[in-house]
Motif scaffolding. Structure first.
Motif: not given
Length: 432
Positions: A6-7, A316-324, A335-337, A388-389
């Motif tokens: 996709x990129x 702060x505690x976080x979850x990280x998401x990126x683009x597939x 995004x997806x975690x 990268x997003x």
């Protein structure tokens, strides 16, 4: 068989002026949807009198702004710029292709976006975008992205401004409900080609910032427009924006219930009515006159705190998401975690420490980052790391806008490429 990339597809995509049938269809659908917005349009300078390409810029107040911009420009076709990450969302994919929406990695030097703009203008088309980079978090104008003046001087085509009013009150980031009152859009020519030839980059950007100067809460206070709420009361998630109690000054203690916002530590609070006016919850309640005054005082306190404490750090505690890359993101997500960890802001920059194998850990200084993106709402924030997003979901969503203020004011203290607006200089005077 090679996997879908996709990129690569976005990078190689050819952009065109949207065919009239598609543009008519989009406009017709949005015009029907937009009837509920009680929208008022005023044309001072008609962009349709321009035979060649133009830029149409607007002060971005909400995710619905595209309706106002396209409607006031119609039948002139304008290619809109949208955030790069939006192109990965399944429910937008077809619409973006049909309307030849152009991608932009916000707050980066993005060659994909520049090439797309050049292509449309060479075809004789017009481009519309928000120089502020994203919709306002708090109803007030934000500084435009540095470099906007260079872009306009490069192309030297007319620049029109669609001035928006009321759209933030209709749909903001702490609550995605649509609320119904009155909204306005006015279009006029901001720069002629001759203006862009003679004005300096700084003069162009100063003029845009001044044209964009706006405070939705002050505007509403003067107009006294009555707003019909959606699913939730006007205070729903308002503690994300008003995260500091103005009485006891505790952070992240403001909670909403029905039409009230109150501090869980000291009981201080307000009632918000259908005119967005705040009233005392208790006899000893302490609060500013306007919501925007409350937000400005929060920023002043952030400035004061970080400039007095050279060891300041917030985590702060976080979850990280990126683009597939081989499929679109579904369920209206951005995004997806892929990881969970700790995000920290300190005087050296921002840092992410992966809780697992350090695969996603990183550090960025304030030359690399100067603000955050809140693309959808205040449950998360985004930025581009190495192009990268990157999307982060804080454990407590009412820390998001506080973190954004920290990043901006740390940048202004240490680098100051992304300057605050001149009329906010008072915030820094006693803290320099």
């Amino acid at each position: 068989m090679a996997k879908y990339n996709l990129r690569e597809e976005i990078a190689k995509r050819k952009y065109h002026i949207t065919p009239r049938p598609y543009y008519w269809f989009y406009r017709t659908v949005m015009k029907v949807v937009g009837r509920k917005y009680n929208a008022h349009f005023k044309v001072i300078d008609d962009v349709n009198k321009e035979k060649g390409p133009v830029f149409v810029i607007f002060n971005h107040l909400s995710r619905i702004d595209h309706f106002y911009v396209n409607e006031i420009c119609y039948p002139k076709r304008v290619n809109m710029i949208a955030g790069y990450s939006e192109f990965f969302r399944s429910h937008l994919h077809w619409a973006f292709k049909m309307n030849n929406v152009l991608p932009k990695k916000q707050y980066t030097n993005d060659l994909i976006s520049t090439k797309a703009i050049m292509s449309i203008i060479k075809q004789g088309g017009s481009v519309t975008f928000a120089p502020g980079g994203l919709a306002t978090n708090d109803g007030m104008s934000r500084p435009i992205v540095p470099g906007t003046g260079h872009l306009f001087k490069k192309f030297k085509i007319p620049v029109y401004h669609v001035k928006l009013e009321g759209q933030y009150l209709q749909n903001n980031k702490v609550c995605l409900d649509e609320r119904y009152g009155e909204t306005y859009a006015t279009i006029y020519k901001l720069f002629t080609p001759e203006d862009l030839e003679t004005l300096s980059v700084e003069e162009i950007e100063n003029k845009i910032n001044l044209a964009f100067k706006h405070d939705e809460y002050l505007w509403q206070h003067d107009r006294k427009i009555k707003w019909k709420i959606g699913e939730h009361e006007l205070t729903y998630n308002l503690g994300d924006l008003l995260f500091e109690c103005p009485k006891c000054h505790k952070l992240f203690t403001m909670k909403d219930k029905d039409n009230t916002l109150y501090c869980t530590k000291c009981g201080n609070g307000v009632v918000v009515d259908e005119y967005y006016e705040m009233h005392a919850l208790n006899n000893d309640s302490v609060f500013p006159k306007l919501t925007s005054d409350w937000v400005n005082q929060e920023r002043v306190n952030v400035i004061k705190t970080i400039r007095k404490d050279s060891n300041f750090s917030f985590s702060v505690n976080v979850r990280l998401g990126l683009l597939p890359n081989d499929h679109l993101v579904k369920n209206h997500k951005m995004s997806e975690i892929v990881s969970d960890g700790v995000f920290t802001v300190d005087h050296n920059g921002v840092h992410y420490k992966d809780n697992n194998d350090d695969k996603h850990s990183f550090d960025m200084d304030y030359k690399q980052i100067y603000t955050l993106i809140t693309e959808l709402d205040t449950s998360c924030f985004e930025f581009y790391h190495n192009g990268e997003f990157t999307e982060l979901f804080p454990e407590n969503r009412n820390t998001t806008l506080y973190i954004n203020m920290l990043v901006e004011e740390m940048h202004r203290l240490h680098v100051n490429y992304f300057k605050n607006l001149p009329w906010n200089d008072w915030m820094y005077k006693e803290n320099n």
